[in-house]
Design a protein around this motif. Structure first.
Motif, PDB file in Angstrom:
ATOM      1  N   ASP A 195       0.857  -1.176   0.000  1.00 31.14           N
ATOM      2  CA  ASP A 195       0.000   0.000   0.000  1.00 31.14           C
ATOM      3  C   ASP A 195       0.896   1.229   0.000  1.00 31.14           C
ATOM      4  O   ASP A 195       1.239   1.764   1.047  1.00 31.14           O
ATOM      5  CB  ASP A 195      -0.916  -0.015   1.225  1.00 31.14           C
ATOM      6  N   ARG A 247      -7.222  -3.698  -5.017  1.00 35.17           N
ATOM      7  CA  ARG A 247      -6.999  -2.255  -4.959  1.00 35.17           C
ATOM      8  C   ARG A 247      -7.151  -1.638  -6.335  1.00 35.17           C
ATOM      9  O   ARG A 247      -6.636  -2.150  -7.334  1.00 35.17           O
ATOM     10  CB  ARG A 247      -5.601  -1.947  -4.426  1.00 35.17           C
ATOM     11  N   SER A 248      -7.877  -0.519  -6.402  1.00 41.51           N
ATOM     12  CA  SER A 248      -8.030   0.251  -7.619  1.00 41.51           C
ATOM     13  C   SER A 248      -7.856   1.721  -7.270  1.00 41.51           C
ATOM     14  O   SER A 248      -8.647   2.278  -6.497  1.00 41.51           O
ATOM     15  CB  SER A 248      -9.406   0.012  -8.249  1.00 41.51           C
ATOM     16  N   ASN A 249      -6.805   2.334  -7.824  1.00 43.01           N
ATOM     17  CA  ASN A 249      -6.473   3.722  -7.509  1.00 43.01           C
ATOM     18  C   ASN A 249      -6.308   3.880  -5.993  1.00 43.01           C
ATOM     19  O   ASN A 249      -5.486   3.224  -5.394  1.00 43.01           O
ATOM     20  CB  ASN A 249      -7.530   4.663  -8.085  1.00 43.01           C
ATOM     21  N   ASN A 250      -7.132   4.694  -5.354  1.00 40.81           N
ATOM     22  CA  ASN A 250      -7.013   4.913  -3.915  1.00 40.81           C
ATOM     23  C   ASN A 250      -8.084   4.176  -3.125  1.00 40.81           C
ATOM     24  O   ASN A 250      -8.404   4.551  -1.997  1.00 40.81           O
ATOM     25  CB  ASN A 250      -7.091   6.417  -3.605  1.00 40.81           C
ATOM     26  N   THR A 251      -8.634   3.129  -3.719  1.00 45.29           N
ATOM     27  CA  THR A 251      -9.746   2.412  -3.098  1.00 45.29           C
ATOM     28  C   THR A 251      -9.400   0.943  -2.898  1.00 45.29           C
ATOM     29  O   THR A 251      -8.871   0.289  -3.797  1.00 45.29           O
ATOM     30  CB  THR A 251     -11.009   2.515  -3.981  1.00 45.29           C
ATOM     31  N   TRP A 252      -9.709   0.427  -1.715  1.00 44.54           N
ATOM     32  CA  TRP A 252      -9.627  -1.002  -1.446  1.00 44.54           C
ATOM     33  C   TRP A 252     -11.031  -1.584  -1.439  1.00 44.54           C
ATOM     34  O   TRP A 252     -11.934  -1.027  -0.802  1.00 44.54           O
ATOM     35  CB  TRP A 252      -8.989  -1.268  -0.081  1.00 44.54           C
ATOM     36  N   GLN A 270     -11.558   3.752   1.743  1.00 41.82           N
ATOM     37  CA  GLN A 270     -10.816   4.879   1.194  1.00 41.82           C
ATOM     38  C   GLN A 270     -10.252   5.710   2.336  1.00 41.82           C
ATOM     39  O   GLN A 270     -10.530   5.428   3.512  1.00 41.82           O
ATOM     40  CB  GLN A 270     -11.729   5.729   0.300  1.00 41.82           C
TER      41      GLN A 270
END
Length: 305
Positions: A195, A247-252, A270
């Motif tokens: 992360d 994880r995608s961009n700033n999102t779990w 987020q």
């Protein structure tokens, strides 16, 4: 170039990138006797079983020959590496590898806790690659009676788990197991991912008396620790286990087994908080504790529907 044409080219390029990979979810059903099951998704919310929801690999490792809690990652060697729970009571775990998720190596029974003669179990192993050490870390939950006073009377049937790990570069030699994480209470079902410049661990507080049975989050600068737990549980007023995350961009997206309710859940995590999106989730019937990962479209296209 006209603005609309530029936007169209950008859209086509983004779509091509998005379609170049597919999410997979490996899992087990019932008690794990029939082996490995997998499902796929293009958006992380609607999952469809592969191979008619029949087993893709029969278990042969361990005495009880179960294949529970499978975890698969693709290493820098391009092989898919899988670990799993082989038994309720053995001090070993299962391991196998595959170039394509169809053809698998001979299954290993890895004696990760045989040096601890009173250890009661090895549950829910997972595997994470450490690029700094160019090695794999395999980690799981074990109860060693009397080893930890904290939580000794709070578990089910005198279980008082902590998280342990071993390191390997070739899946032939394994380091002696060490303690990975002791949060001061009974814990199982860890999954760890990179992360940013740190590592994040999602894990289960297994406390039974008084009941917790929820998912927590801890962070560390190093894969092998030390991990520090932060915040409140990320799951609600239900019993949850077996977290796995995409994880995608700033999102779990953190998936988990609502095992008392016989269904799966997901929360979106987020920087500004956690949101339960279980109402949007569609999973195959009977799915149990597994792990999510991403594969290329070329690998996916070869898998049996």
């Amino acid at each position: 170039m006209k603005r609309w044409l530029l936007l169209l080219l950008i859209f086509v390029n983004i779509s091509a990138v998005a379609q170049d990979s597919v999410y997979l979810f490996c899992y087990f059903k019932d008690n794990g006797k029939d082996g490995l099951h997998m499902a796929y998704s293009h958006d992380g919310y609607k999952w469809t079983a592969l191979n008619g929801d029949s087993s893709l690999l029969k278990p042969t490792a361990g005495n009880d020959k179960l294949m529970r809690d499978p975890c698969i990652i693709q290493g820098p060697d391009k092989l898919f590496h899988m670990v799993w729970t082989v038994s309720w009571n053995e001090r070993t775990i299962g391991y196998a590898s595959s170039p394509d998720l169809i053809h698998w190596s001979e299954q290993q029974t890895v004696p990760v806790m045989e040096h601890e003669p009173t250890a009661k179990n090895c549950w829910a192993p997972e595997i994470t690659y450490d690029p700094a050490g160019k090695q794999y870390m395999i980690y799981w939950a074990t109860t060693i009676p009397g080893r930890f006073q904290a939580g000794d009377t709070t578990g089910d049937d005198k279980y008082n788990h902590r998280l342990y790990y071993t390191l390997t570069k070739d899946f032939k030699k394994y380091s002696k197991a060490k303690l990975l994480y002791d949060p001061g209470f009974n814990c199982i079902d860890a999954t760890i991912q990179k992360d940013g410049n740190q590592w994040v661990m999602f894990f289960k507080d297994e406390t039974r008396f008084p009941p917790a049975k929820n998912l927590r989050v801890a962070y560390s600068k190093r894969l092998t620790g030390e991990y520090v737990m932060t915040g409140s549980p990320i799951t609600g007023n239900y019993w949850a286990e077996g977290p796995t995350a995409l994880r995608s961009n700033n999102t779990w997206l953190v998936y988990f087994d609502k095992y008392r309710d016989h269904k799966y859940g997901v929360v979106k995590m987020q920087d500004n908080g956690v949101q339960d999106e279980s109402h949007q989730l569609q999973m195959p019937s009977g799915i149990r504790h597994g792990s999510a990962f991403k594969v290329s479209k070329a690998v996916f296209d070869q898998l049996p529907r």
